[in-house]
Motif scaffolding. Structure first.
Motif, PDB file in Angstrom:
ATOM      1  N   SER A  15       0.840  -1.200   0.000  1.00 41.20           N
ATOM      2  CA  SER A  15       0.000   0.000   0.000  1.00 41.20           C
ATOM      3  C   SER A  15       0.870   1.242   0.000  1.00 41.20           C
ATOM      4  O   SER A  15       2.101   1.176   0.080  1.00 41.20           O
ATOM      5  N   SER A  16       0.218   2.399  -0.047  1.00 42.73           N
ATOM      6  CA  SER A  16       0.954   3.665  -0.176  1.00 42.73           C
ATOM      7  C   SER A  16       1.768   4.016   1.055  1.00 42.73           C
ATOM      8  O   SER A  16       2.693   4.834   0.974  1.00 42.73           O
ATOM      9  N   MET A  51       9.008   1.169   2.055  1.00 37.53           N
ATOM     10  CA  MET A  51       9.930   1.374   0.934  1.00 37.53           C
ATOM     11  C   MET A  51       9.553   2.598   0.107  1.00 37.53           C
ATOM     12  O   MET A  51      10.391   3.162  -0.598  1.00 37.53           O
ATOM     13  N   PHE A  52       8.274   3.021   0.185  1.00 34.45           N
ATOM     14  CA  PHE A  52       7.861   4.237  -0.505  1.00 34.45           C
ATOM     15  C   PHE A  52       8.106   5.479   0.349  1.00 34.45           C
ATOM     16  O   PHE A  52       8.239   6.586  -0.172  1.00 34.45           O
ATOM     17  N   VAL A  53       8.159   5.286   1.657  1.00 33.18           N
ATOM     18  CA  VAL A  53       8.269   6.421   2.588  1.00 33.18           C
ATOM     19  C   VAL A  53       9.724   6.749   2.908  1.00 33.18           C
ATOM     20  O   VAL A  53      10.118   7.924   2.958  1.00 33.18           O
ATOM     21  N   PHE A  76       8.908   3.776  -6.365  1.00 33.82           N
ATOM     22  CA  PHE A  76       7.513   4.021  -6.669  1.00 33.82           C
ATOM     23  C   PHE A  76       6.891   2.749  -7.247  1.00 33.82           C
ATOM     24  O   PHE A  76       7.550   2.014  -7.986  1.00 33.82           O
ATOM     25  N   ASP A  77       5.634   2.523  -6.917  1.00 36.34           N
ATOM     26  CA  ASP A  77       4.913   1.397  -7.510  1.00 36.34           C
ATOM     27  C   ASP A  77       4.627   1.723  -8.973  1.00 36.34           C
ATOM     28  O   ASP A  77       4.063   2.772  -9.285  1.00 36.34           O
ATOM     29  N   ALA A  78       5.017   0.833  -9.875  1.00 36.74           N
ATOM     30  CA  ALA A  78       4.805   1.066 -11.309  1.00 36.74           C
ATOM     31  C   ALA A  78       3.509   0.440 -11.812  1.00 36.74           C
ATOM     32  O   ALA A  78       3.177   0.597 -12.992  1.00 36.74           O
ATOM     33  N   SER A  79       2.779  -0.266 -10.939  1.00 31.85           N
ATOM     34  CA  SER A  79       1.562  -0.946 -11.388  1.00 31.85           C
ATOM     35  C   SER A  79       0.323  -0.089 -11.173  1.00 31.85           C
ATOM     36  O   SER A  79      -0.710  -0.558 -10.698  1.00 31.85           O
ATOM     37  N   THR A  80       0.405   1.191 -11.521  1.00 30.42           N
ATOM     38  CA  THR A  80      -0.724   2.107 -11.375  1.00 30.42           C
ATOM     39  C   THR A  80      -1.101   2.687 -12.734  1.00 30.42           C
ATOM     40  O   THR A  80      -1.339   3.889 -12.868  1.00 30.42           O
ATOM     41  N   CYS A  81      -1.129   1.822 -13.739  1.00 28.45           N
ATOM     42  CA  CYS A  81      -1.462   2.225 -15.103  1.00 28.45           C
ATOM     43  C   CYS A  81      -2.010   1.006 -15.832  1.00 28.45           C
ATOM     44  O   CYS A  81      -1.918  -0.115 -15.324  1.00 28.45           O
TER      45      CYS A  81
END
Length: 320
Positions: free
Chosen positions: A73-74, A78-80, A97-102
């Motif tokens: 999740s956001s 690792m994103f923070v 960044f998560d690349a699976s948002t497209c």
């Protein structure tokens, strides 16, 4: 020697001194430029090695997260928490960044025994994106069929598709063959007639091109601006309801659709259309470095197959 001769000698000496001074300045500038160029080339070479090192650290950090959790999740660490290194001469840091948002255009097909065939579920999701962007059914069908014909290996054009005879014909100014492979870059879509002109700028921000089949949109990392994308994954979910969901989405995310439905019981979702995930297997690693007056950047696409070691699908230096 008379006064006139002395004046001529003096002027000659002054001219020689001025000329030598000019030459010295030119040599000095050239030397400074050469020194600066050499320093920059050394910085570039060192940066590439550092970028590779940060890729290793990034893959290790991602692996630690995806191996032991079913939810990405956001608010994942690792994103923070960035990877950051610094000394007296400069710094280098990486963000994940998560690349699976497209919507991955390569998922319009499935691959079985080396043969590509249409993926009906993903086609439904793609058509809804086109519908929500006011693209006509005819144009949407042209996009879908031309993409599939570009990827598949057969020579039979689909109803709205195009095969090699079109791309190699005299009416096409860019002589080429359909590649019979997945797209490796979104810019390759510009080879498809249906995506030329206004359609490209209108739609490209919702699309991506990753040469993998096991791809799903991670709805746990969608942002408030991704309502259209979320809406496309369900047959009856409106964009307004999708916007509401993303505005009230918990940072910790959900582990499955049951939890999602339970938390938004007043919203009509309809049937699932498209690949939906609650974790991810593909990530962007963005790295920036600075040493004294020099700066460099890189972007790496990291893919994890079956949660094993990460593979670098693409690298782009100084082009973030």
């Amino acid at each position: 020697m008379n006064t006139k001769d002395k004046g001529v000698v003096l002027m000659s000496v002054l001219l020689i001194v001025l000329l030598l001074s000019s030459i010295a300045v030119m040599i000095g500038n050239n030397y400074f430029i050469s020194l600066k160029r050499a320093s920059y080339l050394e910085f570039q070479s060192n940066s590439i090695n550092l970028f590779r090192g940060m890729e290793f650290l990034g893959k290790k950090k991602i692996m630690q997260e995806i191996r032991f959790t079913q939810v990405i999740s956001s608010d994942n660490s690792m994103f923070v928490n960035n990877i950051f290194l610094e000394d007296e001469s400069g710094y280098i840091f990486s963000e994940i960044f998560d690349a699976s948002t497209c919507f991955n255009i390569n998922t319009l097909v499935t691959k079985n025994d080396g043969i590509f065939s249409p993926n009906s579920s993903q086609i439904k999701a793609f058509k809804k994106i086109m519908y929500l962007k006011d693209v006509s059914d005819v144009d949407a069908n042209q996009m879908i069929d031309q993409i599939i014909d570009w990827i598949d290996a057969d020579r039979r054009p689909r109803n709205f598709g195009l095969e090699d005879y079109f791309y190699t014909g005299p009416s096409n100014p860019n002589q080429q063959y359909a590649d019979n492979r997945m797209f490796y870059s979104l810019n390759e879509l510009k080879n498809i007639p249906a995506f030329r002109g206004e359609s490209w700028a209108h739609l490209s921000k919702y699309l991506c091109a990753f040469p993998i089949n096991n791809f799903a949109i991670n709805i746990n990392t969608l942002t408030k601006t991704d309502g259209l994308l979320l809406s496309s994954l369900f047959s009856e979910l409106s964009v307004d309801d999708a916007d509401y969901i993303l505005s009230n989405y918990p940072e910790s995310g959900f582990k499955d659709l049951s939890e999602l439905y339970l938390n938004f019981q007043d919203i009509t979702f309809g049937e699932q259309s498209g690949n939906i995930g609650f974790t991810s297997n593909i990530f962007h690693l963005i790295t920036r470095s600075k040493v004294e007056d020099f700066e460099a950047s890189s972007s790496s696409l990291i893919y994890f197959k079956n949660n094993n070691n990460g593979y670098i699908l693409s690298r782009n230096y100084n082009g973030v």
